[in-house]
Write a protein that holds these residues in place. Structure first.
Motif, PDB file in Angstrom:
ATOM      1  N   THR A   1       0.847  -1.185   0.000  1.00  0.00           N
ATOM      2  CA  THR A   1       0.000   0.000   0.000  1.00  0.00           C
ATOM      3  C   THR A   1       0.885   1.239   0.000  1.00  0.00           C
ATOM      4  O   THR A   1       1.783   1.361   0.841  1.00  0.00           O
ATOM      5  N   VAL A   2       0.658   2.145  -0.946  1.00  0.00           N
ATOM      6  CA  VAL A   2       1.512   3.316  -1.114  1.00  0.00           C
ATOM      7  C   VAL A   2       0.715   4.584  -0.795  1.00  0.00           C
ATOM      8  O   VAL A   2      -0.407   4.757  -1.262  1.00  0.00           O
ATOM      9  N   TYR A   3       1.314   5.463   0.019  1.00  0.00           N
ATOM     10  CA  TYR A   3       0.682   6.719   0.390  1.00  0.00           C
ATOM     11  C   TYR A   3       1.613   7.887   0.090  1.00  0.00           C
ATOM     12  O   TYR A   3       2.844   7.754   0.174  1.00  0.00           O
ATOM     13  N   GLN A   4       1.006   9.032  -0.223  1.00  0.00           N
ATOM     14  CA  GLN A   4       1.774  10.275  -0.302  1.00  0.00           C
ATOM     15  C   GLN A   4       1.525  11.064   0.980  1.00  0.00           C
ATOM     16  O   GLN A   4       0.385  11.355   1.334  1.00  0.00           O
ATOM     17  N   GLY A   5       2.609  11.404   1.698  1.00  0.00           N
ATOM     18  CA  GLY A   5       2.451  12.148   2.937  1.00  0.00           C
ATOM     19  C   GLY A   5       3.690  12.022   3.806  1.00  0.00           C
ATOM     20  O   GLY A   5       4.754  11.617   3.348  1.00  0.00           O
ATOM     21  N   ASP A   6       3.528  12.364   5.085  1.00  0.00           N
ATOM     22  CA  ASP A   6       4.661  12.324   6.006  1.00  0.00           C
ATOM     23  C   ASP A   6       4.305  11.494   7.237  1.00  0.00           C
ATOM     24  O   ASP A   6       3.351  10.704   7.217  1.00  0.00           O
ATOM     25  N   ALA A   7       5.041  11.701   8.329  1.00  0.00           N
ATOM     26  CA  ALA A   7       4.862  10.871   9.521  1.00  0.00           C
ATOM     27  C   ALA A   7       3.500  11.047  10.172  1.00  0.00           C
ATOM     28  O   ALA A   7       3.090  10.199  10.974  1.00  0.00           O
ATOM     29  N   THR A   8       2.768  12.104   9.849  1.00  0.00           N
ATOM     30  CA  THR A   8       1.426  12.275  10.420  1.00  0.00           C
ATOM     31  C   THR A   8       0.477  11.168   9.966  1.00  0.00           C
ATOM     32  O   THR A   8      -0.535  10.919  10.630  1.00  0.00           O
ATOM     33  N   LEU A   9       0.813  10.501   8.868  1.00  0.00           N
ATOM     34  CA  LEU A   9      -0.022   9.393   8.386  1.00  0.00           C
ATOM     35  C   LEU A   9       0.080   8.153   9.263  1.00  0.00           C
ATOM     36  O   LEU A   9      -0.719   7.227   9.121  1.00  0.00           O
ATOM     37  N   LEU A  10       1.055   8.137  10.158  1.00  0.00           N
ATOM     38  CA  LEU A  10       1.288   6.936  10.968  1.00  0.00           C
ATOM     39  C   LEU A  10       0.384   6.843  12.181  1.00  0.00           C
ATOM     40  O   LEU A  10       0.374   5.812  12.863  1.00  0.00           O
ATOM     41  N   LYS A  11      -0.367   7.880  12.469  1.00  0.00           N
ATOM     42  CA  LYS A  11      -1.241   7.852  13.643  1.00  0.00           C
ATOM     43  C   LYS A  11      -2.197   6.670  13.572  1.00  0.00           C
ATOM     44  O   LYS A  11      -2.910   6.467  12.593  1.00  0.00           O
TER      45      LYS A  11
END
Length: 279
Positions: free
Chosen positions: A193-203
């Motif tokens: 699964t591929v996402y565009q974003g930063d560490a805030t996506l890890l919540k």
């Protein structure tokens, strides 16, 4: 489309080669090839501005000596030039990384088809090569895996070939995000699964293993988020910094409750492994 090839001589190369790549990318250069003398950089002919190039801060820095020449590469020659400057890579005799125009080597344990386009992470650079070496030695079968700052997606794809599941790949750069999606398809690794974003996506997300190949400042800023996203007994691998920065990384990691395991060095670049302490 015609391109301009700029040839840079850099002395000393460390750390100024990486800084120059970053500055060139900001003014429209699309791809880069590291050389023994410095760097080859490519930009579309209409976007090339010699005056803007000469105003780059690094070219006016007394700590480094940089000279450059440039030439036009006509459209019909572009692919041939790009291919001639892009070599396949083999890591530890176990992982073969190639572009579509390189021959296959089925005798190698892991073969990855990576078309880098403008993304970082082809294993030509020491940070990616170091991370691949550590991943080759790690048992990831059946474990959840995060490739943070995925670039081309090379680490996520290798993790998939080694049996990790589920796998998540994240990059904040749109080009890297799209490049990873393309490379995932090329390697039949569609479970990633591929996402565009930063560490805030890890919540709210948890992983057994996290690989973060970024840079020192972002690693120090986001390490607490990585720590919170690790399952008990999870492993955190980090790269993108020099050997003399390792002490800062260790101090931050140990403050969070991460135990240093080991690290490897190649041309002053480091990749390090930490284990999460069970409370």
């Amino acid at each position: 489309m015609n391109y301009i090839e700029s040839k840079f001589t850099i002395e000393p190369q460390t750390p100024f080669q990486e800084i120059l790549i970053a500055e060139l990318a900001e003014i429209g250069f699309e791809s880069f090839d590291e050389t023994e003398e410095g760097l080859l950089a490519y930009i579309k002919e209409p976007d090339f501005d010699e005056r803007q190039l000469k105003t780059l801060s690094l070219l006016n820095n007394d700590l480094v000596k940089i000279s450059f020449t440039y030439k036009l590469i006509k459209d019909e020659n572009w692919n041939a030039v790009w291919e001639s400057n892009y070599d396949s890579v083999i890591i530890d005799e176990r992982c073969y990384i190639r572009a579509p125009f390189h021959p296959s080597r089925p005798e190698v344990e892991f073969e990855l088809l990576i078309e880098p386009q403008m993304s970082f992470g082809t294993a030509h650079h020491e940070t990616t090569a170091n991370m691949i070496s550590l991943l080759l030695e790690e048992n990831v079968k059946g474990k959840s895996f995060l490739d943070m700052g995925c670039g081309t997606g090379v680490l996520a794809i290798l993790a998939h070939k080694k049996g990790a599941t589920p796998i998540c790949a994240i990059d904040n750069d749109e080009w890297a995000y799209r490049n990873t999606i393309d490379n995932v398809k090329k390697n039949n690794s569609n479970q990633i699964t591929v996402y565009q974003g930063d560490a805030t996506l890890l919540k709210g997300k948890k992983f057994d293993i996290i690989f973060a190949n970024i840079n020192k400042n972002i690693l120090l800023t986001d390490m607490e988020t990585y720590f919170k996203s690790l399952n008990d007994s999870g492993m955190l691998f980090m790269s993108g910094f020099y050997e003399n920065d390792l002490s800062d990384i260790k101090i931050k990691a140990e403050q969070l409750g991460l135990n240093y395991t080991n690290h490897i060095v190649k041309n002053e670049w480091v990749a390090v492994k930490f284990a999460k302490t069970i409370a």
